[in-house]
Design a protein around this motif. Structure first.
Motif, PDB file in Angstrom:
ATOM      1  N   PHE A  64      -0.472  27.985  51.089  1.00  0.00           N
ATOM      2  CA  PHE A  64      -1.616  27.079  50.991  1.00  0.00           C
ATOM      3  C   PHE A  64      -2.896  27.782  50.552  1.00  0.00           C
ATOM      4  O   PHE A  64      -3.643  27.264  49.735  1.00  0.00           O
ATOM      5  N   ASN A  65      -3.150  28.965  51.058  1.00  0.00           N
ATOM      6  CA  ASN A  65      -4.401  29.665  50.743  1.00  0.00           C
ATOM      7  C   ASN A  65      -4.241  30.769  49.703  1.00  0.00           C
ATOM      8  O   ASN A  65      -5.155  31.575  49.522  1.00  0.00           O
ATOM      9  N   LEU A  86       0.371  21.581  47.753  1.00  0.00           N
ATOM     10  CA  LEU A  86       0.837  22.463  48.820  1.00  0.00           C
ATOM     11  C   LEU A  86       0.412  21.884  50.161  1.00  0.00           C
ATOM     12  O   LEU A  86      -0.742  21.493  50.341  1.00  0.00           O
ATOM     13  N   HIS A  87       1.341  21.830  51.095  1.00  0.00           N
ATOM     14  CA  HIS A  87       1.038  21.318  52.425  1.00  0.00           C
ATOM     15  C   HIS A  87       0.153  22.329  53.155  1.00  0.00           C
ATOM     16  O   HIS A  87       0.333  23.545  52.996  1.00  0.00           O
ATOM     17  N   PRO A  88      -0.810  21.849  53.926  1.00  0.00           N
ATOM     18  CA  PRO A  88      -1.701  22.777  54.652  1.00  0.00           C
ATOM     19  C   PRO A  88      -0.980  23.769  55.557  1.00  0.00           C
ATOM     20  O   PRO A  88      -1.506  24.845  55.834  1.00  0.00           O
ATOM     21  N   PRO A 114      -6.723  25.088  47.170  1.00  0.00           N
ATOM     22  CA  PRO A 114      -5.415  24.407  47.164  1.00  0.00           C
ATOM     23  C   PRO A 114      -5.419  23.068  46.437  1.00  0.00           C
ATOM     24  O   PRO A 114      -4.486  22.744  45.718  1.00  0.00           O
ATOM     25  N   ARG A 127       6.407  22.164  51.066  1.00  0.00           N
ATOM     26  CA  ARG A 127       6.328  23.258  52.034  1.00  0.00           C
ATOM     27  C   ARG A 127       7.430  24.241  51.705  1.00  0.00           C
ATOM     28  O   ARG A 127       8.287  23.977  50.866  1.00  0.00           O
ATOM     29  N   SER A 140       1.819  25.205  54.721  1.00  0.00           N
ATOM     30  CA  SER A 140       2.593  26.093  53.856  1.00  0.00           C
ATOM     31  C   SER A 140       1.997  27.496  53.876  1.00  0.00           C
ATOM     32  O   SER A 140       0.773  27.669  53.872  1.00  0.00           O
TER      33      SER A 140
END
Length: 134
Positions: free
Chosen positions: A26-27, A19-21, A4, A50, A23
């Motif tokens: 995110f991965n 990207l917010h964790p 990310p 997000r 979101s």
């Protein structure tokens, strides 16, 4: 696939964003399209986005901001920021399709019973959005 923090995303207002964790993307690590839209930005130590989703280029061209065409440089731009290389005739076709889509949607809003299911414009629109023009 990229981590990310290695993904490079930018907005016109903020420059680089992340990207917010929390979101859902995110991965993901890799997107088929270089374009994401989002509905929320959060600023802490960095600017995070997000509620994002990947969109094809034609989504931006047909539903994004104002279109401009530079015939000499062969550039089709959305809001003078998102730029696509396009010969003049293709740029004009995109602009004209966008005008047709807008007219059809305006008619549908004004007359909800107006049937658009057999429309050639809808057929072309669906094809472009599902294939990104390929």
């Amino acid at each position: 696939d990229a981590k990310p923090k290695d993904l490079k995303m930018f907005t016109k207002e903020d420059g680089r964003v992340f990207l917010h964790p929390t979101s859902g993307n995110f991965n993901v690590g890799r997107f088929e399209s270089p374009w994401l839209i989002f509905s929320e930005k959060v600023k802490t130590a960095k600017v995070f986005i997000r509620d994002s989703t990947m969109v094809p280029s034609y989504s931006l061209l047909l539903f994004g901001g104002q279109l401009s065409i530079d015939y000499e440089l062969k550039i089709l731009a959305v809001d003078e920021w998102v730029k696509f290389e396009a010969p003049g005739r293709i740029a004009v076709l995109v602009r004209e399709l966008r005008e047709e889509v807008n007219a059809m949607l305006s008619q549908k809003i004004g007359q909800p019973s107006f049937d658009i299911s057999g429309s050639k414009v809808v057929d072309v629109l669906c094809t472009l959005l599902t294939t990104d023009g390929f």
